[in-house]
Scaffold this active site. Structure first.
Site, PDB file in Angstrom:
ATOM      1  N   LYS A  13      -7.995  46.019 -13.624  1.00  0.00           N
ATOM      2  CA  LYS A  13      -8.200  45.750 -15.056  1.00  0.00           C
ATOM      3  C   LYS A  13      -7.593  46.860 -15.924  1.00  0.00           C
ATOM      4  O   LYS A  13      -6.919  46.589 -16.905  1.00  0.00           O
ATOM      5  CB  LYS A  13      -9.706  45.646 -15.382  1.00  0.00           C
ATOM      6  CG  LYS A  13     -10.438  44.557 -14.633  1.00  0.00           C
ATOM      7  CD  LYS A  13     -11.896  44.460 -15.067  1.00  0.00           C
ATOM      8  CE  LYS A  13     -12.749  45.669 -14.738  1.00  0.00           C
ATOM      9  NZ  LYS A  13     -12.990  45.903 -13.297  1.00  0.00           N
ATOM     10  N   ARG A 157     -12.998  60.099  -8.491  1.00  0.00           N
ATOM     11  CA  ARG A 157     -14.146  59.822  -9.361  1.00  0.00           C
ATOM     12  C   ARG A 157     -15.427  59.902  -8.549  1.00  0.00           C
ATOM     13  O   ARG A 157     -15.477  59.398  -7.428  1.00  0.00           O
ATOM     14  CB  ARG A 157     -14.015  58.405  -9.954  1.00  0.00           C
ATOM     15  CG  ARG A 157     -13.413  58.404 -11.336  1.00  0.00           C
ATOM     16  CD  ARG A 157     -13.123  57.030 -11.857  1.00  0.00           C
ATOM     17  NE  ARG A 157     -14.241  56.093 -11.820  1.00  0.00           N
ATOM     18  CZ  ARG A 157     -14.204  54.893 -12.381  1.00  0.00           C
ATOM     19  NH1 ARG A 157     -13.120  54.484 -13.013  1.00  0.00           N
ATOM     20  NH2 ARG A 157     -15.241  54.087 -12.315  1.00  0.00           N
ATOM     21  N   ARG A 168     -21.834  49.699  -6.254  1.00  0.00           N
ATOM     22  CA  ARG A 168     -21.205  49.087  -7.436  1.00  0.00           C
ATOM     23  C   ARG A 168     -20.894  47.610  -7.186  1.00  0.00           C
ATOM     24  O   ARG A 168     -20.974  46.791  -8.099  1.00  0.00           O
ATOM     25  CB  ARG A 168     -19.932  49.857  -7.822  1.00  0.00           C
ATOM     26  CG  ARG A 168     -20.270  51.164  -8.544  1.00  0.00           C
ATOM     27  CD  ARG A 168     -19.106  52.125  -8.530  1.00  0.00           C
ATOM     28  NE  ARG A 168     -18.003  51.661  -9.340  1.00  0.00           N
ATOM     29  CZ  ARG A 168     -16.756  52.094  -9.190  1.00  0.00           C
ATOM     30  NH1 ARG A 168     -16.472  52.982  -8.252  1.00  0.00           N
ATOM     31  NH2 ARG A 168     -15.813  51.654  -9.970  1.00  0.00           N
TER      32      ARG A 168
HETATM   33  P1  AMP Z   1     -15.418  51.509 -14.932  1.00  0.00           P
HETATM   34  O1  AMP Z   1     -14.550  52.647 -15.356  1.00  0.00           O
HETATM   35  O2  AMP Z   1     -15.177  50.257 -15.732  1.00  0.00           O
HETATM   36  O3  AMP Z   1     -15.390  51.278 -13.447  1.00  0.00           O
HETATM   37  O4  AMP Z   1     -16.924  51.925 -15.291  1.00  0.00           O
HETATM   38  C1  AMP Z   1     -17.520  53.049 -14.678  1.00  0.00           C
HETATM   39  C2  AMP Z   1     -19.020  53.015 -14.875  1.00  0.00           C
HETATM   40  O5  AMP Z   1     -19.336  53.073 -16.275  1.00  0.00           O
HETATM   41  C3  AMP Z   1     -19.739  51.764 -14.382  1.00  0.00           C
HETATM   42  O6  AMP Z   1     -19.985  51.805 -12.978  1.00  0.00           O
HETATM   43  C4  AMP Z   1     -21.015  51.825 -15.203  1.00  0.00           C
HETATM   44  O7  AMP Z   1     -21.879  52.827 -14.712  1.00  0.00           O
HETATM   45  C5  AMP Z   1     -20.511  52.303 -16.560  1.00  0.00           C
HETATM   46  N1  AMP Z   1     -20.111  51.179 -17.430  1.00  0.00           N
HETATM   47  C6  AMP Z   1     -18.836  50.829 -17.801  1.00  0.00           C
HETATM   48  N2  AMP Z   1     -18.848  49.743 -18.577  1.00  0.00           N
HETATM   49  C7  AMP Z   1     -20.148  49.370 -18.703  1.00  0.00           C
HETATM   50  C8  AMP Z   1     -20.809  48.299 -19.364  1.00  0.00           C
HETATM   51  N3  AMP Z   1     -20.123  47.358 -20.041  1.00  0.00           N
HETATM   52  N4  AMP Z   1     -22.164  48.238 -19.289  1.00  0.00           N
HETATM   53  C9  AMP Z   1     -22.872  49.169 -18.604  1.00  0.00           C
HETATM   54  N5  AMP Z   1     -22.310  50.200 -17.941  1.00  0.00           N
HETATM   55  C10 AMP Z   1     -20.960  50.302 -17.981  1.00  0.00           C
END
Ligand code: AMP
Length: 211
Positions: A13, A157, A168
């Site tokens: 994404k 990360r 996750r």
């Molecule tokens: P990502 O970079 O999109 O993989 O997001 C990393 C982490 O940020 C996720 O595993 C959640 O802990 C938090 N996070 C990101 N987007 C959201 C969302 N829309 N709602 C809740 N937590 C989020």
């Protein structure tokens, strides 16, 4: 017209949203990046967020939407939402927020990828922290050599460890997959095959956006 980009962790994404930002002039909003910026600011809110993110859980819908509102209202460009909504409640809140701001969601596109491929990608992915603090993901659009040439530091990360990746995915199946069903029922849903080279995925996305 705003767009929601969906897909499992590791589906691509972020990579695709960045490309759409550079090529079509969208504003790319990654909620993960927004939250990581809050953590990097050293605020108290950031410390609370770090505990949740590092464990691979979702932060609360209310907190997420209130942080996101400021970012959305600061732009008049079309937006690509990357990593949001992650729950059906967030999808409903997004509708409300966009209506209040006079905006409209045009499409919700899923980048579909088999789980074993997504886990493989996440397990080997690396980030680069540039001297100015900006974090970029290592990949075809920003290579290890680019990172080194710009004096960046390579790191993994904290939520990309095997144990957190498994967690996750459990969170994804339980809380985020229903969002896909939600958008299917609205007629805004489209799917592209994420199990292909990034350029091919990008071309499929462009084709979906032209429809
Ligand atoms: P990502 O970079 O999109 O993989 O997001 C990393 C982490 O940020 C996720 O595993 C959640 O802990 C938090 N996070 C990101 N987007 C959201 C969302 N829309 N709602 C809740 N937590 C989020």
């Amino acid at each position: 017209m705003d767009i929601v980009l969906m897909g499992a962790p590791g589906a691509g994404k972020g990579t695709q949203a960045s490309r759409l930002e550079s090529v079509l002039g969208f504003k790319h909003i990654s909620t993960g990046d927004v939250l990581r910026a809050e953590i990097a600011s050293g605020s108290e809110l950031g410390q609370q967020i770090a505990q949740v993110i590092d464990g691979g859980d979702l932060i609360s819908d209310e907190m997420m939407v209130s942080i996101l509102k400021n970012v959305v209202s600061g732009t008049d460009k079309s937006i690509i939402f990357d990593g949001f909504p992650r729950t059906v409640a967030q999808a409903e809140m997004l509708n409300k927020m966009l209506t209040q701001l006079g905006r409209k969601l045009g499409k919700a596109i899923e980048i579909a990828l088999p789980e074993e491929e997504a886990v493989k990608r996440l397990s080997s992915r690396k980030q680069c922290k540039l001297p100015g603090g900006e974090v970029k993901q290592i990949g075809p659009d920003f290579t290890l050599a680019d990172c080194q040439a710009q004096g960046g530091k390579i790191f993994t990360r904290p939520d990309d460890t095997p144990e957190h990746i498994r967690h996750r995915f459990a969170v994804y199946h339980q809380q985020t997959e229903p969002v896909i069903r939600f958008y299917r029922s609205t007629g805004l849903y489209a799917e592209v095959n994420g199990n292909a080279e990034p350029q091919q995925v990008f071309e499929e996305l462009l084709a979906v956006l032209k429809k």
